[in-house]
Design a protein around this motif. Structure first.
Motif, PDB file in Angstrom:
ATOM      1  N   ILE A 190       0.849  -1.189   0.000  1.00  0.00           N
ATOM      2  CA  ILE A 190       0.000   0.000   0.000  1.00  0.00           C
ATOM      3  C   ILE A 190       0.884   1.237   0.000  1.00  0.00           C
ATOM      4  CG2 ILE A 190      -1.720   1.316   1.295  1.00  0.00           C
ATOM      5  CD1 ILE A 190      -2.881  -1.259   2.297  1.00  0.00           C
ATOM      6  N   ASP A 191       0.650   2.123  -0.952  1.00  0.00           N
ATOM      7  CA  ASP A 191       1.423   3.357  -1.079  1.00  0.00           C
ATOM      8  C   ASP A 191       1.145   4.254   0.135  1.00  0.00           C
ATOM      9  OD1 ASP A 191       2.696   5.674  -1.805  1.00  0.00           O
ATOM     10  OD2 ASP A 191       1.745   5.823  -3.783  1.00  0.00           O
ATOM     11  N   SER A 192       2.178   4.655   0.835  1.00  0.00           N
ATOM     12  CA  SER A 192       2.006   5.487   2.031  1.00  0.00           C
ATOM     13  C   SER A 192       1.391   6.848   1.694  1.00  0.00           C
ATOM     14  CB  SER A 192       3.354   5.692   2.733  1.00  0.00           C
ATOM     15  OG  SER A 192       4.270   6.357   1.878  1.00  0.00           O
ATOM     16  N   ALA A 193       1.482   7.268   0.440  1.00  0.00           N
ATOM     17  CA  ALA A 193       0.909   8.551   0.039  1.00  0.00           C
ATOM     18  C   ALA A 193      -0.609   8.571   0.199  1.00  0.00           C
ATOM     19  CB  ALA A 193       1.285   8.868  -1.406  1.00  0.00           C
ATOM     20  N   LEU A 194      -1.236   7.406   0.211  1.00  0.00           N
ATOM     21  CA  LEU A 194      -2.680   7.345   0.401  1.00  0.00           C
ATOM     22  C   LEU A 194      -3.098   7.956   1.737  1.00  0.00           C
ATOM     23  CD1 LEU A 194      -3.562   3.781  -0.948  1.00  0.00           C
ATOM     24  CD2 LEU A 194      -4.427   5.950  -1.841  1.00  0.00           C
ATOM     25  N   PHE A 195      -2.207   7.909   2.724  1.00  0.00           N
ATOM     26  CA  PHE A 195      -2.536   8.406   4.058  1.00  0.00           C
ATOM     27  C   PHE A 195      -2.073   9.845   4.269  1.00  0.00           C
ATOM     28  CE2 PHE A 195      -1.891   3.804   4.179  1.00  0.00           C
ATOM     29  CZ  PHE A 195      -3.147   3.398   4.601  1.00  0.00           C
ATOM     30  N   HIS A 196      -1.576  10.461   3.195  1.00  0.00           N
ATOM     31  CA  HIS A 196      -1.131  11.856   3.271  1.00  0.00           C
ATOM     32  C   HIS A 196      -1.640  12.606   2.036  1.00  0.00           C
ATOM     33  CE1 HIS A 196       1.843   9.538   5.674  1.00  0.00           C
ATOM     34  NE2 HIS A 196       1.644  10.528   6.518  1.00  0.00           N
ATOM     35  N   PRO A 197      -2.959  12.724   1.898  1.00  0.00           N
ATOM     36  CA  PRO A 197      -3.504  13.406   0.715  1.00  0.00           C
ATOM     37  C   PRO A 197      -3.100  14.876   0.685  1.00  0.00           C
ATOM     38  CG  PRO A 197      -5.222  13.024   2.359  1.00  0.00           C
ATOM     39  CD  PRO A 197      -4.015  12.277   2.833  1.00  0.00           C
ATOM     40  N   LYS A 198      -2.775  15.359  -0.496  1.00  0.00           N
ATOM     41  CA  LYS A 198      -2.372  16.756  -0.662  1.00  0.00           C
ATOM     42  C   LYS A 198      -3.593  17.597  -1.027  1.00  0.00           C
ATOM     43  CE  LYS A 198       2.363  15.648  -2.062  1.00  0.00           C
ATOM     44  NZ  LYS A 198       2.890  16.055  -0.741  1.00  0.00           N
ATOM     45  N   LEU A 199      -3.773  18.696  -0.321  1.00  0.00           N
ATOM     46  CA  LEU A 199      -4.893  19.601  -0.567  1.00  0.00           C
ATOM     47  C   LEU A 199      -4.387  20.886  -1.201  1.00  0.00           C
ATOM     48  CD1 LEU A 199      -6.801  19.164   2.818  1.00  0.00           C
ATOM     49  CD2 LEU A 199      -7.157  17.933   0.668  1.00  0.00           C
ATOM     50  N   GLY A 200      -5.032  21.277  -2.276  1.00  0.00           N
ATOM     51  CA  GLY A 200      -4.641  22.502  -2.954  1.00  0.00           C
ATOM     52  C   GLY A 200      -5.104  23.744  -2.209  1.00  0.00           C
ATOM     53  N   PRO A 201      -4.653  24.914  -2.653  1.00  0.00           N
ATOM     54  CA  PRO A 201      -5.013  26.173  -1.979  1.00  0.00           C
ATOM     55  C   PRO A 201      -6.504  26.491  -2.049  1.00  0.00           C
ATOM     56  CG  PRO A 201      -3.901  26.592  -4.063  1.00  0.00           C
ATOM     57  CD  PRO A 201      -3.776  25.127  -3.818  1.00  0.00           C
ATOM     58  N   GLU A 202      -7.230  25.795  -2.937  1.00  0.00           N
ATOM     59  CA  GLU A 202      -8.662  26.059  -3.056  1.00  0.00           C
ATOM     60  C   GLU A 202      -9.467  25.441  -1.907  1.00  0.00           C
ATOM     61  OE1 GLU A 202      -7.966  22.156  -5.283  1.00  0.00           O
ATOM     62  OE2 GLU A 202      -6.884  24.027  -4.849  1.00  0.00           O
ATOM     63  N   TYR A 203      -8.823  24.600  -1.106  1.00  0.00           N
ATOM     64  CA  TYR A 203      -9.530  23.943  -0.005  1.00  0.00           C
ATOM     65  C   TYR A 203      -9.592  24.839   1.230  1.00  0.00           C
ATOM     66  CZ  TYR A 203     -10.253  19.286  -1.947  1.00  0.00           C
ATOM     67  OH  TYR A 203     -10.713  18.229  -2.688  1.00  0.00           O
ATOM     68  N   LYS A 204     -10.739  24.870   1.864  1.00  0.00           N
ATOM     69  CA  LYS A 204     -10.897  25.515   3.156  1.00  0.00           C
ATOM     70  C   LYS A 204     -10.739  24.436   4.229  1.00  0.00           C
ATOM     71  CE  LYS A 204     -14.135  28.168   5.985  1.00  0.00           C
ATOM     72  NZ  LYS A 204     -15.494  28.781   6.057  1.00  0.00           N
ATOM     73  N   ILE A 205      -9.793  24.635   5.127  1.00  0.00           N
ATOM     74  CA  ILE A 205      -9.509  23.659   6.178  1.00  0.00           C
ATOM     75  C   ILE A 205     -10.001  24.219   7.510  1.00  0.00           C
ATOM     76  CG2 ILE A 205      -7.730  22.327   7.357  1.00  0.00           C
ATOM     77  CD1 ILE A 205      -6.002  22.620   4.834  1.00  0.00           C
ATOM     78  N   ILE A 206     -10.838  23.447   8.176  1.00  0.00           N
ATOM     79  CA  ILE A 206     -11.351  23.885   9.467  1.00  0.00           C
ATOM     80  C   ILE A 206     -11.016  22.851  10.537  1.00  0.00           C
ATOM     81  CG2 ILE A 206     -13.224  25.155   8.357  1.00  0.00           C
ATOM     82  CD1 ILE A 206     -15.120  22.972   9.398  1.00  0.00           C
ATOM     83  N   HIS A 207     -11.100  23.287  11.786  1.00  0.00           N
ATOM     84  CA  HIS A 207     -10.804  22.434  12.935  1.00  0.00           C
ATOM     85  C   HIS A 207     -12.020  22.454  13.855  1.00  0.00           C
ATOM     86  CE1 HIS A 207      -6.955  23.753  11.259  1.00  0.00           C
ATOM     87  NE2 HIS A 207      -6.462  22.602  11.689  1.00  0.00           N
ATOM     88  N   PRO A 208     -12.982  21.560  13.651  1.00  0.00           N
ATOM     89  CA  PRO A 208     -14.245  21.613  14.408  1.00  0.00           C
ATOM     90  C   PRO A 208     -14.075  21.507  15.920  1.00  0.00           C
ATOM     91  CG  PRO A 208     -14.490  20.210  12.479  1.00  0.00           C
ATOM     92  CD  PRO A 208     -13.021  20.529  12.598  1.00  0.00           C
ATOM     93  N   LEU A 209     -13.006  20.869  16.389  1.00  0.00           N
ATOM     94  CA  LEU A 209     -12.811  20.739  17.830  1.00  0.00           C
ATOM     95  C   LEU A 209     -12.085  21.927  18.415  1.00  0.00           C
ATOM     96  CD1 LEU A 209     -11.856  16.955  18.170  1.00  0.00           C
ATOM     97  CD2 LEU A 209     -14.107  18.035  18.335  1.00  0.00           C
ATOM     98  N   GLU A 210     -11.710  22.877  17.537  1.00  0.00           N
ATOM     99  CA  GLU A 210     -11.004  24.063  18.006  1.00  0.00           C
ATOM    100  C   GLU A 210     -11.855  25.307  17.747  1.00  0.00           C
ATOM    101  OE1 GLU A 210      -7.110  24.006  16.304  1.00  0.00           O
ATOM    102  OE2 GLU A 210      -6.676  21.976  17.023  1.00  0.00           O
ATOM    103  N   SER A 211     -11.219  26.422  17.566  1.00  0.00           N
ATOM    104  CA  SER A 211     -11.960  27.680  17.533  1.00  0.00           C
ATOM    105  C   SER A 211     -12.540  28.048  16.183  1.00  0.00           C
ATOM    106  CB  SER A 211     -11.066  28.829  18.014  1.00  0.00           C
ATOM    107  OG  SER A 211      -9.892  28.890  17.209  1.00  0.00           O
ATOM    108  N   GLY A 212     -11.913  27.637  15.086  1.00  0.00           N
ATOM    109  CA  GLY A 212     -12.438  28.080  13.807  1.00  0.00           C
ATOM    110  C   GLY A 212     -11.536  27.735  12.654  1.00  0.00           C
ATOM    111  N   PRO A 213     -11.713  28.379  11.489  1.00  0.00           N
ATOM    112  CA  PRO A 213     -10.970  28.029  10.274  1.00  0.00           C
ATOM    113  C   PRO A 213      -9.505  28.372  10.360  1.00  0.00           C
ATOM    114  CG  PRO A 213     -12.292  30.001   9.920  1.00  0.00           C
ATOM    115  CD  PRO A 213     -12.682  29.461  11.263  1.00  0.00           C
ATOM    116  N   LYS A 214      -8.731  27.605   9.631  1.00  0.00           N
ATOM    117  CA  LYS A 214      -7.276  27.831   9.570  1.00  0.00           C
ATOM    118  C   LYS A 214      -6.981  28.945   8.585  1.00  0.00           C
ATOM    119  CE  LYS A 214      -3.038  25.227   8.697  1.00  0.00           C
ATOM    120  NZ  LYS A 214      -2.466  23.930   8.364  1.00  0.00           N
TER     121      LYS A 214
END
Length: 214
Positions: A190-214
């Motif tokens: 199994i390619d280890s890259a499967l567990f490290h997907p790359k997200l482009g700048p168009e993605y909004k990343i949020i942390h629901p267990l924390e205060s808000g968007p990154k």
């Protein structure tokens, strides 16, 4: 998933043999069909996709139809990606594993117990019954917190090779979540890259267990 089988439990040899078989799997992949039965719906919700697992704590769960999504967990970090929405959610589970929710998080390992001791920490085997082509282990969570939500988990295994066929979670309101596995491969590369997907700048990343968007 994990489970407890006391001395003299139904078909204890099957439980032991299955745990030994799963413990020898350092990697696993399969196609899945997920069937969600809700009391409010006349027809179940069905999704299909693929799953990859690398011991001890790497899982990629990719729903392909009807709505694409990807969930990747490595150790205590969980990333959930919604490609059509260009949105991703990051969760740190380290704190939860030491708190009252640790037993619920332990359900993530249900299909891949590493040892009998781990198996015995969380569940009681209530029964083992025959199914077409295999056996079903009916297990009960030991944790009172888990029992509030999910009083039963069924694990279907194929005989004689003890491959994991399906897991079914039965909830207190009568709803059920069943995952059926096909095209399984034990210990594939199994390619280890499967567990490290790359997200482009168009993605909004949020942390629901924390205060808000990154």
């Amino acid at each position: 998933m994990t489970a407890f089988a006391a001395a003299g439990a139904p078909n204890d040899k099957l439980v032991n043999d299955w745990i030994a078989s799963q413990a020898s799997a350092h990697a696993w992949k399969a196609d899945f069909k997920q069937i969600r039965e809700l009391k409010a719906l006349t027809q179940p919700l069905v999704a299909t996709g693929k799953i990859w697992f690398v011991a001890p704590h790497k899982i990629r769960w990719e729903v392909m139809k009807p709505a694409p999504s990807i969930a990747v967990m490595e150790n205590d970090e969980l990333l959930v990606i919604f490609p059509k929405l260009k949105r991703a959610e990051e969760y740190s589970l380290a704190g939860l594993r030491t708190g009252p929710w640790k037993d619920l998080l332990g359900l993530l390992d249900t299909g891949f117990p590493r040892s009998r001791a781990q198996f015995e920490e969380q569940f009681l085997v209530k029964d083992v019954t025959p199914i077409p082509g295999g056996q079903r282990m009916i297990i009960q969570p030991k944790s009172t917190l888990v029992q509030k939500y999910m009083p039963e988990v069924d694990i279907d295994v194929r005989t004689p090779d003890l491959a994991l066929l399906a897991t079914t979670m039965v909830f207190v309101d009568g709803s059920r979540l069943r995952n059926e596995f096909t095209n399984q491969e034990k210990n594939p590369e199994i390619d280890s890259a499967l567990f490290h997907p790359k997200l482009g700048p168009e993605y909004k990343i949020i942390h629901p267990l924390e205060s808000g968007p990154k």
